[in-house]
Design a protein around this motif. Structure first.
Motif, PDB file in Angstrom:
ATOM      1  N   ARG A 164      -0.717  -1.947   9.227  1.00  0.00           N
ATOM      2  CA  ARG A 164      -1.314  -1.919   7.883  1.00  0.00           C
ATOM      3  C   ARG A 164      -1.902  -3.283   7.585  1.00  0.00           C
ATOM      4  O   ARG A 164      -1.188  -4.294   7.559  1.00  0.00           O
ATOM      5  CB  ARG A 164      -0.254  -1.564   6.838  1.00  0.00           C
ATOM      6  CG  ARG A 164      -0.767  -1.595   5.400  1.00  0.00           C
ATOM      7  CD  ARG A 164      -1.810  -0.512   5.172  1.00  0.00           C
ATOM      8  NE  ARG A 164      -2.030  -0.208   3.770  1.00  0.00           N
ATOM      9  CZ  ARG A 164      -3.137  -0.580   3.084  1.00  0.00           C
ATOM     10  NH1 ARG A 164      -4.077  -1.307   3.667  1.00  0.00           N
ATOM     11  NH2 ARG A 164      -3.264  -0.200   1.832  1.00  0.00           N
ATOM     12  N   THR A 165      -3.199  -3.297   7.360  1.00  0.00           N
ATOM     13  CA  THR A 165      -3.881  -4.514   6.932  1.00  0.00           C
ATOM     14  C   THR A 165      -4.406  -4.279   5.523  1.00  0.00           C
ATOM     15  O   THR A 165      -5.033  -3.248   5.256  1.00  0.00           O
ATOM     16  CB  THR A 165      -5.060  -4.832   7.878  1.00  0.00           C
ATOM     17  OG1 THR A 165      -4.546  -5.022   9.200  1.00  0.00           O
ATOM     18  CG2 THR A 165      -5.797  -6.091   7.450  1.00  0.00           C
ATOM     19  N   TYR A 166      -4.097  -5.193   4.599  1.00  0.00           N
ATOM     20  CA  TYR A 166      -4.701  -5.111   3.258  1.00  0.00           C
ATOM     21  C   TYR A 166      -6.059  -5.780   3.340  1.00  0.00           C
ATOM     22  O   TYR A 166      -6.187  -6.878   3.913  1.00  0.00           O
ATOM     23  CB  TYR A 166      -3.802  -5.792   2.234  1.00  0.00           C
ATOM     24  CG  TYR A 166      -2.448  -5.124   2.089  1.00  0.00           C
ATOM     25  CD1 TYR A 166      -2.336  -3.864   1.499  1.00  0.00           C
ATOM     26  CD2 TYR A 166      -1.293  -5.743   2.538  1.00  0.00           C
ATOM     27  CE1 TYR A 166      -1.085  -3.253   1.370  1.00  0.00           C
ATOM     28  CE2 TYR A 166      -0.038  -5.129   2.409  1.00  0.00           C
ATOM     29  CZ  TYR A 166       0.050  -3.890   1.829  1.00  0.00           C
ATOM     30  OH  TYR A 166       1.273  -3.274   1.707  1.00  0.00           O
ATOM     31  N   PRO A 167      -7.082  -5.141   2.770  1.00  0.00           N
ATOM     32  CA  PRO A 167      -8.450  -5.593   3.021  1.00  0.00           C
ATOM     33  C   PRO A 167      -8.790  -6.985   2.469  1.00  0.00           C
ATOM     34  O   PRO A 167      -9.640  -7.665   3.015  1.00  0.00           O
ATOM     35  CB  PRO A 167      -9.318  -4.510   2.371  1.00  0.00           C
ATOM     36  CG  PRO A 167      -8.410  -3.720   1.502  1.00  0.00           C
ATOM     37  CD  PRO A 167      -7.023  -3.907   1.975  1.00  0.00           C
ATOM     38  N   GLY A 168      -8.083  -7.385   1.404  1.00  0.00           N
ATOM     39  CA  GLY A 168      -8.414  -8.723   0.879  1.00  0.00           C
ATOM     40  C   GLY A 168      -9.699  -8.720   0.079  1.00  0.00           C
ATOM     41  O   GLY A 168      -9.989  -7.701  -0.550  1.00  0.00           O
ATOM     42  N   PRO A 169     -10.554  -9.793   0.095  1.00  0.00           N
ATOM     43  CA  PRO A 169     -10.434 -10.916   1.018  1.00  0.00           C
ATOM     44  C   PRO A 169      -9.439 -11.969   0.505  1.00  0.00           C
ATOM     45  O   PRO A 169      -9.310 -12.099  -0.698  1.00  0.00           O
ATOM     46  CB  PRO A 169     -11.858 -11.480   1.039  1.00  0.00           C
ATOM     47  CG  PRO A 169     -12.446 -11.105  -0.296  1.00  0.00           C
ATOM     48  CD  PRO A 169     -11.773  -9.830  -0.702  1.00  0.00           C
ATOM     49  N   PRO A 170      -8.819 -12.703   1.453  1.00  0.00           N
ATOM     50  CA  PRO A 170      -8.919 -12.478   2.903  1.00  0.00           C
ATOM     51  C   PRO A 170      -7.977 -11.352   3.312  1.00  0.00           C
ATOM     52  O   PRO A 170      -6.979 -11.107   2.630  1.00  0.00           O
ATOM     53  CB  PRO A 170      -8.435 -13.821   3.476  1.00  0.00           C
ATOM     54  CG  PRO A 170      -7.435 -14.294   2.470  1.00  0.00           C
ATOM     55  CD  PRO A 170      -7.899 -13.827   1.129  1.00  0.00           C
ATOM     56  N   PRO A 171      -8.263 -10.658   4.407  1.00  0.00           N
ATOM     57  CA  PRO A 171      -7.387  -9.579   4.863  1.00  0.00           C
ATOM     58  C   PRO A 171      -5.992 -10.106   5.196  1.00  0.00           C
ATOM     59  O   PRO A 171      -5.858 -11.230   5.669  1.00  0.00           O
ATOM     60  CB  PRO A 171      -8.073  -9.062   6.137  1.00  0.00           C
ATOM     61  CG  PRO A 171      -9.405  -9.710   6.199  1.00  0.00           C
ATOM     62  CD  PRO A 171      -9.377 -10.920   5.326  1.00  0.00           C
ATOM     63  N   ALA A 204       6.501   4.415   5.770  1.00  0.00           N
ATOM     64  CA  ALA A 204       7.492   5.410   6.203  1.00  0.00           C
ATOM     65  C   ALA A 204       7.664   6.500   5.151  1.00  0.00           C
ATOM     66  O   ALA A 204       7.876   7.668   5.477  1.00  0.00           O
ATOM     67  CB  ALA A 204       8.828   4.729   6.482  1.00  0.00           C
ATOM     68  N   GLY A 205       7.537   6.132   3.862  1.00  0.00           N
ATOM     69  CA  GLY A 205       7.731   7.073   2.765  1.00  0.00           C
ATOM     70  C   GLY A 205       6.487   7.858   2.387  1.00  0.00           C
ATOM     71  O   GLY A 205       6.496   8.572   1.396  1.00  0.00           O
ATOM     72  N   LEU A 206       5.426   7.707   3.170  1.00  0.00           N
ATOM     73  CA  LEU A 206       4.161   8.419   2.915  1.00  0.00           C
ATOM     74  C   LEU A 206       3.578   8.082   1.540  1.00  0.00           C
ATOM     75  O   LEU A 206       2.914   8.901   0.920  1.00  0.00           O
ATOM     76  CB  LEU A 206       4.346   9.947   3.025  1.00  0.00           C
ATOM     77  CG  LEU A 206       4.619  10.506   4.416  1.00  0.00           C
ATOM     78  CD1 LEU A 206       4.845  12.014   4.350  1.00  0.00           C
ATOM     79  CD2 LEU A 206       3.458  10.205   5.360  1.00  0.00           C
ATOM     80  N   LEU A 207       3.867   6.876   1.068  1.00  0.00           N
ATOM     81  CA  LEU A 207       3.282   6.408  -0.183  1.00  0.00           C
ATOM     82  C   LEU A 207       1.995   5.638   0.112  1.00  0.00           C
ATOM     83  O   LEU A 207       1.216   5.335  -0.784  1.00  0.00           O
ATOM     84  CB  LEU A 207       4.275   5.495  -0.916  1.00  0.00           C
ATOM     85  CG  LEU A 207       5.594   6.176  -1.292  1.00  0.00           C
ATOM     86  CD1 LEU A 207       6.680   5.151  -1.596  1.00  0.00           C
ATOM     87  CD2 LEU A 207       5.404   7.116  -2.474  1.00  0.00           C
ATOM     88  N   ASP A 208       1.799   5.300   1.378  1.00  0.00           N
ATOM     89  CA  ASP A 208       0.618   4.570   1.826  1.00  0.00           C
ATOM     90  C   ASP A 208       0.348   5.026   3.256  1.00  0.00           C
ATOM     91  O   ASP A 208       1.242   5.566   3.914  1.00  0.00           O
ATOM     92  CB  ASP A 208       0.920   3.057   1.779  1.00  0.00           C
ATOM     93  CG  ASP A 208      -0.308   2.207   2.059  1.00  0.00           C
ATOM     94  OD1 ASP A 208      -1.443   2.720   1.946  1.00  0.00           O
ATOM     95  OD2 ASP A 208      -0.131   1.025   2.403  1.00  0.00           O
ATOM     96  N   ALA A 209      -0.879   4.832   3.714  1.00  0.00           N
ATOM     97  CA  ALA A 209      -1.236   5.284   5.059  1.00  0.00           C
ATOM     98  C   ALA A 209      -1.558   4.090   5.946  1.00  0.00           C
ATOM     99  O   ALA A 209      -2.083   3.080   5.464  1.00  0.00           O
ATOM    100  CB  ALA A 209      -2.439   6.215   4.978  1.00  0.00           C
ATOM    101  N   PRO A 210      -1.247   4.190   7.251  1.00  0.00           N
ATOM    102  CA  PRO A 210      -1.575   3.090   8.160  1.00  0.00           C
ATOM    103  C   PRO A 210      -3.089   2.874   8.232  1.00  0.00           C
ATOM    104  O   PRO A 210      -3.857   3.813   8.029  1.00  0.00           O
ATOM    105  CB  PRO A 210      -1.074   3.588   9.524  1.00  0.00           C
ATOM    106  CG  PRO A 210      -0.274   4.811   9.279  1.00  0.00           C
ATOM    107  CD  PRO A 210      -0.620   5.329   7.924  1.00  0.00           C
ATOM    108  N   THR A 211      -3.473   1.634   8.508  1.00  0.00           N
ATOM    109  CA  THR A 211      -4.896   1.371   8.779  1.00  0.00           C
ATOM    110  C   THR A 211      -5.179   1.512  10.272  1.00  0.00           C
ATOM    111  O   THR A 211      -6.333   1.526  10.676  1.00  0.00           O
ATOM    112  CB  THR A 211      -5.294  -0.033   8.286  1.00  0.00           C
ATOM    113  OG1 THR A 211      -4.274  -0.973   8.651  1.00  0.00           O
ATOM    114  CG2 THR A 211      -5.448  -0.050   6.774  1.00  0.00           C
TER     115      THR A 211
END
Ligand code: ADP
Length: 245
Positions: free
Chosen positions: A30-37, A71-78
C-alpha cells in the motif's frame, strides 16, 4: 504430514488442512499517493490459517493501521493480491467487498464502539440486523454470545454502566455473533487497566483454543507475546518473528 508431491502439508489447529487460508497476502503493498508518496506497507507475503492466533506488533507510524485496513477490507492494496478465505478480494465490487467484510470479519477496537443508549443485548443483536436472520434468532444468538464472554447476567445493562473490560467483552460478543472466519482486534486492551486487559486476553486465548482465527494488532510487546505467532512491522516492512521455545 507429506503431500504426494513431496511438500509438507501444514495442518494447523482445528483442521486447517485442505481449507484455503483465512488471509493470504501475495506481494500486497500500500502506497499513499501523497505528494510525496508514502510506502506505508511494502510488498509482503503472509498466510494466516484457520485457528491461528497471530499478533502484529510495531511502534507508532510503522504501518499497523495500514495493515489493519488492508486485512479488514477497509482499504485495498495498491499492488499484489489479497485472498480472504480463498476469495480474491481485488476482483470484487464495493458492495461485494462490504458484504464479504460483514460476513467474514469480526472487528474489535480499542475504544469499543458500542452504542451508549442500547443494552448489551441490543448492541450485539444489532450486528446482525442487515442479515436475513429473524429477530428472535438474532436475540437468541446475541444472548448466547454474551454468555460465551461471561456476560450472561449483564444482557440488559447499558455500556455506560459497565466497566471497560465488560464493554470490551460486549464488543467481542458483537464481533463473534455473526460467526466470522476472522476476529480482527486493534489494540483491544489499549483502554483497559491491567486486570481487565488480562481478562480480555484470556478470553481471546480461550476463543483461539476453540478454533477461532485471531489477528491482534498492538504496539505492546507483552500483549504481542500472547499470540501463537508474532509478526513485526517496522517502516512498513512486515517480518515473522522467531517462535519462542
Ligand atoms: P501505525 O498504525 O503503526 O501508527 P500507519 O499505518 O497509520 O501506522 O502509518 C504508516 C505510515 O503511513 C506513516 O508514515 C503514516 O504517516 C503514513 N500514512 C498513514 N495514512 C496515510 C495517508 N492517508 N496518507 C499519507 N500517509 C499516510
Amino acid at each position: 504430514m507429506t503431500r504426494s508431491d513431496g511438500t509438507a502439508a501444514v495442518a494447523g489447529p482445528d483442521g486447517a488442512a485442505g481449507r484455503p487460508p483465512v488471509i493470504e497476502f501475495r506481494q500486497v503493498a500500500r502506497t499513499y499517493p501523497g505528494p510525496p508518496p508514502v510506502e506505508a506497507f511494502r510488498p509482503c507475503d503472509l498466510t494466516i490459517r484457520h485457528g491461528d492466533f497471530v499478533t502484529v506488533v510495531g511502534p507508532s507510524g510503522s504501518g499497523k493501521s495500514t495493515f489493519l485496513n488492508l486485512a479488514g477490507l477497509l482499504d485495498a492494496p495498491t499492488a499484489g493480491a489479497y485472498l480472504l478465505d480463498g476469495i480474491d478480494t481485488g476482483s470484487l465490487k464495493d458492495a461485494d467487498r462490504t458484504a464479504l467484510r460483514g460476513r467474514r470479519i469480526g472487528f474489535v477496537f480499542q475504544s469499543f464502539h458500542l452504542m451508549p443508549h442500547r443494552s448489551a443485548l441490543e448492541n450485539v443483536a444489532l450486528a446482525m440486523v442487515y442479515r436475513a436472520t429473524p429477530r428472535r434468532e438474532r436475540t437468541r444468538r446475541a444472548r448466547e454470545a454474551l454468555r460465551r464472554v461471561g456476560l450472561g447476567h449483564r444482557v440488559d445493562a447499558l455500556p455506560s454502566r459497565m466497566s471497560g473490560g465488560e464493554r470490551q467483552r460486549v464488543a467481542i460478543a458483537r464481533a463473534l455473533v455473526g460467526r466470522p472466519s476472522l476476529l480482527l482486534c486493534d489494540e483491544p486492551t489499549g483502554n483497559l487497566d491491567t486486570a481487565n486487559a488480562q481478562t480480555v486476553l484470556r478470553l481471546l486465548e480461550e476463543l483461539h483454543h476453540e478454533g477461532m482465527t485471531i489477528v491482534l494488532i498492538t504496539h505492546d510487546q507483552e500483549v504481542a507475546a500472547r499470540g501463537r505467532r508474532t509478526v513485526a512491522i517496522r517502516d512498513g516492512v512486515l517480518r515473522e518473528e522467531a517462535m519462542a521455545g
